[in-house]
Design an enzyme around this catalytic site. Structure first.
Site, PDB file in Angstrom:
ATOM      1  N   HIS A  44      -3.696   5.930   4.192  1.00  0.00           N
ATOM      2  CA  HIS A  44      -4.589   4.796   3.371  1.00  0.00           C
ATOM      3  C   HIS A  44      -3.941   3.401   4.072  1.00  0.00           C
ATOM      4  O   HIS A  44      -4.659   2.420   4.308  1.00  0.00           O
ATOM      5  CB  HIS A  44      -4.327   4.926   2.194  1.00  0.00           C
ATOM      6  CG  HIS A  44      -5.166   4.020   1.325  1.00  0.00           C
ATOM      7  ND1 HIS A  44      -4.657   2.853   0.764  1.00  0.00           N
ATOM      8  CD2 HIS A  44      -6.402   4.044   0.761  1.00  0.00           C
ATOM      9  CE1 HIS A  44      -5.481   2.186   0.072  1.00  0.00           C
ATOM     10  NE2 HIS A  44      -6.858   2.859  -0.111  1.00  0.00           N
TER      11      HIS A  44
ATOM     12  N   SER B 120     -11.541  -0.804  -1.413  1.00  0.00           N
ATOM     13  CA  SER B 120     -10.063  -0.940  -0.847  1.00  0.00           C
ATOM     14  C   SER B 120     -10.209  -1.387   0.572  1.00  0.00           C
ATOM     15  O   SER B 120      -9.182  -2.067   1.214  1.00  0.00           O
ATOM     16  CB  SER B 120      -9.471   0.512  -0.768  1.00  0.00           C
ATOM     17  OG  SER B 120      -8.952   0.617  -2.086  1.00  0.00           O
TER      18      SER B 120
ATOM     19  N   ASP C 222       0.930  -0.934  -0.060  1.00  0.00           N
ATOM     20  CA  ASP C 222       0.094  -0.178   0.155  1.00  0.00           C
ATOM     21  C   ASP C 222       0.800   1.283   0.051  1.00  0.00           C
ATOM     22  O   ASP C 222       2.069   1.235  -0.681  1.00  0.00           O
ATOM     23  CB  ASP C 222      -1.078  -0.039   1.269  1.00  0.00           C
ATOM     24  CG  ASP C 222      -2.191   0.663   0.751  1.00  0.00           C
ATOM     25  OD1 ASP C 222      -2.395   1.969   0.876  1.00  0.00           O
ATOM     26  OD2 ASP C 222      -3.233   0.023   0.618  1.00  0.00           O
TER      27      ASP C 222
END
Length: 785
Positions: free
Chosen positions: A296, A530, A262
């Protein structure tokens, strides 16, 4: 009791070739007979519409509401029926159901035209009549919303309901309808809490008891009655002080590893530090994994490590069962990345797999510039397919998201239909055949404002609980392969009443806040597939604690075997239980949501059997399922057999036939193994096709992917003491050079007998397998003697 899953041995292979064919649609053979039959149906429906015991009550005018059932596959525009005088189309509730208001004169005209068709075999606009399958009225069952159907009326009375009326484009009609309905509420003693009057949405929130609700379900102007939004992410939950939680202990040293590829990881987060291992950056020039605030990657990492973070907060306990590793392979700062993400991913996977033995990799990435065009699989998807086969690792990826500005102007009216448009297809790498692709479903229904003001209509949610996430993307992948494979919670969208602006506060997935040090809170919420992907990756990695030697194919087979379509998705997309609805479900939710009740360990009434084998080209493998007599005993009830096959073939992007090797399975019922092996011979089949009674998905539907699942439901015992076999076939693509040798694959079979009281299925299946092993051992000894 929970038990380890059982191993299933195969029988002997035999050569095979197995073609299938399909067939056609409806054409009226005899117009007169067709008109007579349809006229009879119309008269019966008209009788129900006027029967005092069945007819609708109320209405702002005296027209009747009639349901026109179209034939499956009929493409006639519903508004065509307005060519019949006295008929006004109200709504098309699904592809084959059209609702119309009709005057008595309009009903008479319908009847006259059907009588003419029955007499003469011809009539004006006969195409309208040929499009019709049946007539009916809109019943209380039709008016019952999904949440109300699943949960029933609240026990505490009075309770709150949302009542939606039929949309009226003309303002005078809309106002007349609402006035008449509000008058009715007063007559019935129902309290109105709020109302919403828009051209495409007329809605009232009321408080009533069940007797009053039953009246609403029969009212002509009512479209649906449903429970109001419930559940949501409260701001108090996000502001929870993590200092109140017990200290997080590190996972066991031998705990399975999961790697998150990621934007990096805030490994110093108090809830990550104890379980986080190496966190490396794989972008050039090599920067630290923590150069920028990796919100994220930290958000995804929290879900991969803990699964349901929302529940963990509520339970006030975080117990890591996995070791977490991180590879920074992309930036999440909106800036262009000069290096190919494929290169960074490959370097990270080889490194983390080689150094730490990581077998499960979550890659929550989707390239908005690579919407799948239905042709070749390229780019990152191909890279994942190749690395899966070469390294023996499992990738879990999201289906991808639509952007908020891609919602149609009438998102509420168009949901979920806009999800099947071309621009809503999968993003790279979701098309990867050998990866687990995860789509999204919604869970929460109340925005933050709706939670604060429960008696007013604050927003309009697009999806109810367990319906498709309003921004999820759909399959299939190459050659019609089922994608996504499964779905998980990805959040929800609500439209503000003023202006229709979409928002999602209170509707998202909850996880860890990578910027907690500067923003103050340990948790945050967000929406997207996601975040559905790491919820599935978490389950896949946890399986390794129970089945440490499981290959990626076996992990996929286990996930697929324990997935089921959410009831809310079935009700929304396949209410008529037809082929078109089934296709929509497969394109949007794949095999469904993973039920982990018996995923990790078998139970007394639900037993999972595992097999990993290698099969040669043009060979067939046979498995006789150890189904005990008790499975069939004691009369009618539902028993289930689920079979999942997974493999990871070599792929080639220059071929439309992307897979080098093709495997598939059939479930067959026969007297003996000898009968099955004789029936399946090279280039022929002697009348023994797959068992179709109670079958969920046929072979032609599932065989184009590398994860294939179907389920069979049996209401009663098989005839004549028949046995059940699973037959696995391999047939290579024409471009194969035959150098691959035997192809590895995995099979997971789930036997479920949940309706039998005190079922002892696990013990009986285990005893049958032990007896079979002893018999084979004696046969080997006898053969040597």
């Amino acid at each position: 009791m929970a038990y380890e899953h059982l191993r299933l041995d195969r029988e002997e292979p035999i050569n095979l070739r197995h073609p299938r064919r399909g067939g056609g649609g409806f054409t009226p053979q005899d117009p007169r007979a067709y008109g007579a039959a349809l006229g009879t149906k119309f008269q019966a429906a008209r009788g129900r519409i006027t029967d005092p015991d069945q007819a609708d009550i109320g209405g702002y005018d005296d027209r009747k509401l009639i349901k026109i059932q179209l034939r499956h596959g009929e493409s006639l525009p519903p508004d065509s029926f307005q060519a019949i005088p006295g008929v006004e189309i109200v709504s098309q509730e699904e592809k084959t159901v059209v609702l119309a208001f009709a005057t008595d004169e309009g009903l008479d005209e319908f009847e006259r035209r059907l009588a003419t068709l029955a007499r003469d075999g011809n009539v004006t606009r006969k195409d309208l009549l040929y499009a019709i399958e049946d007539f009916d009225h809109w019943t209380p069952e039709d008016r019952t919303g999904n949440a109300l159907r699943e949960q029933g009326f609240p026990e505490e009375t009075p309770f709150t309901l949302d009542v939606e009326l039929w949309p009226q484009e003309r303002q005078d009609k809309r106002q007349a309808m609402v006035r008449a309905f509000v008058d009715l509420l007063q007559e019935l003693g129902i309290k109105k809490l709020d109302e919403l009057k828009l051209p495409s949405l007329v809605k009232l929130r009321v408080r009533c008891d069940q007797n009053q609700a039953d009246q609403l379900l029969r009212h002509r102007d009512v479209r649906t009655v449903d429970l109001p939004p419930r559940l949501g992410v409260s701001v108090q939950l996000l502001m929870t002080d993590i200092n109140q939680f017990p200290v997080v202990d590190p996972p066991p040293a031998d705990a399975p590893a999961i790697a998150v590829l990621d934007s990096g990881l805030t490994s110093g987060h108090p809830l990550l530090a104890a379980a986080a291992g190496d966190a490396q950056g794989y972008l050039k020039p090599h920067r630290s994994a923590n150069d920028a605030e990796p919100w994220h990657g930290t958000f995804v990492g929290g879900l991969a490590l803990y699964g349901d973070v929302h529940n963990a907060i509520q339970q006030r306990q975080f117990v890591p069962q996995l070791r977490l590793f991180s590879g920074k392979v992309f930036e999440h700062d909106g800036q262009d990345q000069t290096e190919f993400v494929e290169k960074a991913v490959e370097e990270a996977v080889r490194d983390l797999h080689g150094q730490y033995g990581c077998k499960v990799f979550n890659l929550s990435y989707g390239d908005l510039n690579k919407v799948y065009d239905g042709r070749h699989v390229r780019g990152l998807a191909y890279t994942l397919d190749r690395l899966t086969r070469e390294l023996g690792v499992l990738f879990v990826v999201p289906a991808g998201n639509l952007q908020l500005n891609q919602l149609p102007q009438d998102a509420r009216g168009q949901y979920p239909h806009y999800l099947f448009e071309e621009h809503a297809r999968l993003l790279d790498p979701a098309t990867a055949l050998n990866a687990l692709t995860v789509g999204g479903i919604s869970l929460f229904e109340a925005t933050r404002d709706a939670q604060n003001h429960p008696n007013t209509i604050e927003d309009h949610i697009l999806a109810r609980a367990n319906q498709p996430f309003p921004l999820t993307r759909r399959g299939p992948s190459i050659n019609g392969a089922i994608k996504p494979d499964v779905v998980e919670h990805a959040g929800n969208i609500a439209l503000m009443l003023t202006g229709g602006r979409p928002r999602h506060t209170g509707l998202g997935v909850v996880s860890l806040n990578g910027g907690f040090a500067t923003h103050g809170f340990a948790f945050k919420e967000d929406i997207g597939t996601s975040y559905a992907a790491p919820l599935v990756a978490h389950k896949a990695a946890r399986l390794l604690a129970e089945v440490p030697d499981a290959s990626p194919s076996l992990l996929r087979a286990l996930i697929g075997a324990h997935a089921r379509w959410p009831q809310a998705c079935e009700a929304l997309l396949n209410p008529g239980n037809n082929a078109e609805g089934r296709d929509k479900l497969l394109r949007l939710v794949g095999y469904g949501r993973v039920d982990d009740a018996a995923l990790f360990r078998s139970l007394d009434h639900t037993v999972t059997l595992l097999a990993e084998e290698r099969v040669g080209n043009d060979q067939h493998h046979f498995f006789e399922l150890p189904v005990p007599d008790s499975f069939w005993a004691n009369g009618r009830r539902t028993r289930e057999i689920t079979v999942a096959l997974a493999y990871s073939p070599e792929v080639r992007t220059t071929r439309l036939d992307y897979r080098r090797t093709k495997l598939w399975f059939n479930l067959v019922v026969a007297d003996s193994l000898d009968d099955v092996t004789r029936a399946f011979q090279r280039n022929r089949e002697e009348g023994m096709g797959e068992h179709s009674n109670g079958r969920w998905l046929p072979n032609d539907t599932r065989k184009n992917g590398t994860l294939q699942v179907s389920r069979w439901r049996f209401k009663q015992a098989l005839a004549n003491g028949h046995k059940v076999f699973v037959v696995v076939t391999r047939q290579d693509s024409p471009w194969s050079d035959g150098r691959d040798g035997d192809e590895p694959y995995a099979v997971a079979v789930v036997l479920a007998d949940r309706e039998q009281a005190n079922a002892q299925l696990y013990a009986q299946v285990r005893a049958a397998l032990q007896a079979r092993a002893q018999a084979r051992a004696r046969a080997r000894i006898g053969g040597r003697g």
